[in-house]
Design an enzyme around this catalytic site. Sequence first.
Site, PDB file in Angstrom:
ATOM      1  N   HIS A 138       0.865  -1.184   0.000  1.00 52.05           N
ATOM      2  CA  HIS A 138       0.000   0.000   0.000  1.00 52.05           C
ATOM      3  C   HIS A 138       0.903   1.236   0.000  1.00 52.05           C
ATOM      4  CE1 HIS A 138      -2.735   2.968   1.870  1.00 52.05           C
ATOM      5  NE2 HIS A 138      -3.736   2.195   1.527  1.00 52.05           N
ATOM      6  N   ASP A 215       3.074  -4.433   7.985  1.00 53.99           N
ATOM      7  CA  ASP A 215       1.846  -3.659   7.821  1.00 53.99           C
ATOM      8  C   ASP A 215       0.678  -4.634   8.003  1.00 53.99           C
ATOM      9  OD1 ASP A 215      -0.454  -2.538   6.832  1.00 53.99           O
ATOM     10  OD2 ASP A 215       0.454  -1.711   5.025  1.00 53.99           O
ATOM     11  N   GLN A 218      -4.668  -4.984   7.033  1.00 54.55           N
ATOM     12  CA  GLN A 218      -5.720  -5.886   6.531  1.00 54.55           C
ATOM     13  C   GLN A 218      -5.725  -7.228   7.242  1.00 54.55           C
ATOM     14  OE1 GLN A 218      -8.063  -4.916   4.634  1.00 54.55           O
ATOM     15  NE2 GLN A 218      -7.228  -3.020   3.843  1.00 54.55           N
ATOM     16  N   LYS A 241     -10.322  -0.442  10.329  1.00 59.53           N
ATOM     17  CA  LYS A 241     -10.430  -1.636   9.479  1.00 59.53           C
ATOM     18  C   LYS A 241     -10.777  -2.870  10.306  1.00 59.53           C
ATOM     19  CE  LYS A 241      -7.213   0.183   6.085  1.00 59.53           C
ATOM     20  NZ  LYS A 241      -8.081   0.651   4.995  1.00 59.53           N
ATOM     21  N   CYS A 379      -4.893   2.577  -3.548  1.00 57.06           N
ATOM     22  CA  CYS A 379      -3.651   3.090  -2.941  1.00 57.06           C
ATOM     23  C   CYS A 379      -2.510   2.096  -3.116  1.00 57.06           C
ATOM     24  CB  CYS A 379      -3.839   3.421  -1.460  1.00 57.06           C
ATOM     25  SG  CYS A 379      -4.961   4.771  -1.205  1.00 57.06           S
TER      26      CYS A 379
HETATM   27  C1  LIG Z   1      -2.490  -2.849   3.555  1.00 53.93           C
HETATM   28  C2  LIG Z   1      -2.773  -1.452   4.028  1.00 53.93           C
HETATM   29  N1  LIG Z   1      -1.810  -0.752   4.634  1.00 53.93           N
HETATM   30  C3  LIG Z   1      -2.015   0.494   5.089  1.00 53.93           C
HETATM   31  C4  LIG Z   1      -3.213   1.122   4.950  1.00 53.93           C
HETATM   32  C5  LIG Z   1      -3.389   2.498   5.478  1.00 53.93           C
HETATM   33  O1  LIG Z   1      -4.287   2.482   6.527  1.00 53.93           O
HETATM   34  P1  LIG Z   1      -4.816   3.845   7.167  1.00 53.93           P
HETATM   35  O2  LIG Z   1      -5.336   4.668   6.024  1.00 53.93           O
HETATM   36  O3  LIG Z   1      -5.892   3.389   8.091  1.00 53.93           O
HETATM   37  O4  LIG Z   1      -3.667   4.478   7.865  1.00 53.93           O
HETATM   38  C6  LIG Z   1      -4.244   0.446   4.305  1.00 53.93           C
HETATM   39  C7  LIG Z   1      -5.545   1.123   4.069  1.00 53.93           C
HETATM   40  O5  LIG Z   1      -6.239   0.810   3.133  1.00 53.93           O
HETATM   41  C8  LIG Z   1      -4.029  -0.870   3.850  1.00 53.93           C
HETATM   42  O6  LIG Z   1      -4.998  -1.564   3.250  1.00 53.93           O
END
Ligand SMILES: Cc1ncc(COP(=O)(O)O)c(C=O)c1O
Length: 421
Positions: A138, A215, A218, A241, A379
């Site tokens: 992401h 990360d 998800q 999430k 993203c």
């Molecule tokens: C795999 C992953 N990492 C990071 C993020 C970023 O999360 P946040 O926007 O809640 O900081 C997302 C959000 O879609 C994501 O799906």
Amino acid sequence: MTTVAKIPRDAPAMLSEFDVEKVRRDFPILDQKVHGKPLVYLDNAATTQKPLAVIEAIEHYYRHDNSNIHRGVHALSERATESYENSRAAVQRFLNAADPREIVFTRGTTEAINLVAQTYGRKHVGAGDEVLITAMEHHSNIVPWQILCEEKGARLRVAPINDRGELLVEDFEKFLGPKTRLAAVSHLSNALGTINPVRDLVHMAHARGIPVLVDGAQAAPRMAVDVQDLDCDFYAISGHKMYAPTGIGVLYGKAELLEAMPPYQGGGDMIASVTFEKTVYNRLPYKFEAGTPNIADTIALGAAIEYLEQLGLEQVERHEHDLLAYATEAVESIPGLTIVGTAGEKAGVLSFTMGDIHPHDIGTILDREGIAVRTGHHCAQPVMQRFQIPATVRASFGLYNTRQEVDALVAGIHKVNEVLG
Ligand SMILES: Cc1ncc(COP(=O)(O)O)c(C=O)c1O
């Protein structure tokens, strides 16, 4: 073809212990019509809906306990502080962290990763060094490292993925070199659904003395996460999430690493003492929680975790696996539809394209059917570039989704084919 386990469409849903209809009653927002059709919410990878337990935790806090934390001697402040710290204990339990000092509250995954890049990263990454990520990240696990590498004259290296959207683990291992200062990998790809073998990746990196950030945005809502078992050094999650509010997330970090890191932001609460000559920073985790935090939503995160614990993450995982397998089998037979991301280990996310039909148009027609999906690059623009597509349609599942909703999605896609195919 995908290797998500096939479940015959006439097989009974394996939900004997998991009563999805009862679960749905905990989510008042689901009980509505959109464009005259029952809402089918399949945009859970973007954000999840909130159960009553979370909504009520926020209301209870503002009705009864609202007060600033950590410094008051009065009853409200003590109650607010206790609830806030109870949430930290809940997160510790949820991630199986060894110590509550290892749980730092942030605004979300993005802020957690930026925190590590700006503190650990700025301290340890220098000119000529390398940071290793994967091709399925992401943007929030790409851009903070790019900013760091640009500032330091370091190099961002990217481990490739195959046509199924799986990490090429041997390449990842090859890229772990003497100049690598940190590896940052997603646990579960939001664009492809791929689950990475994080435990193995951590093992490979640690064999070379390289720390690993995971990360978990998800993964945390979809599978039981045990940071001690993974042995990762950092793990980032987003409350919104995982059925908690927006604006609250967590950075897990091993205590010895957090201890040695400089603070992220300066201000109130992150200090032990301040003079104009010198500031002594607070102990963990407060050193990284400058200023008045997002108290209500932190408390609500604790409520979301308790809710997930009551349902059981293993049950949630099984339920979502059932939905993904059922949906995968159903859409595979739709003419012109191509699934993007067919990893052997996969969860929660079904991304697809349909020939020349633009994903945005598909999303718009599905919306008219009451079906909420996401369309775009999610993203993860480099993932789109890897597959040479501008965008996908992404249906992503949550614990309250049903096979009937998958059937509605499939009927909606057939409608798209009728209108635009
Ligand atoms: C795999 C992953 N990492 C990071 C993020 C970023 O999360 P946040 O926007 O809640 O900081 C997302 C959000 O879609 C994501 O799906």
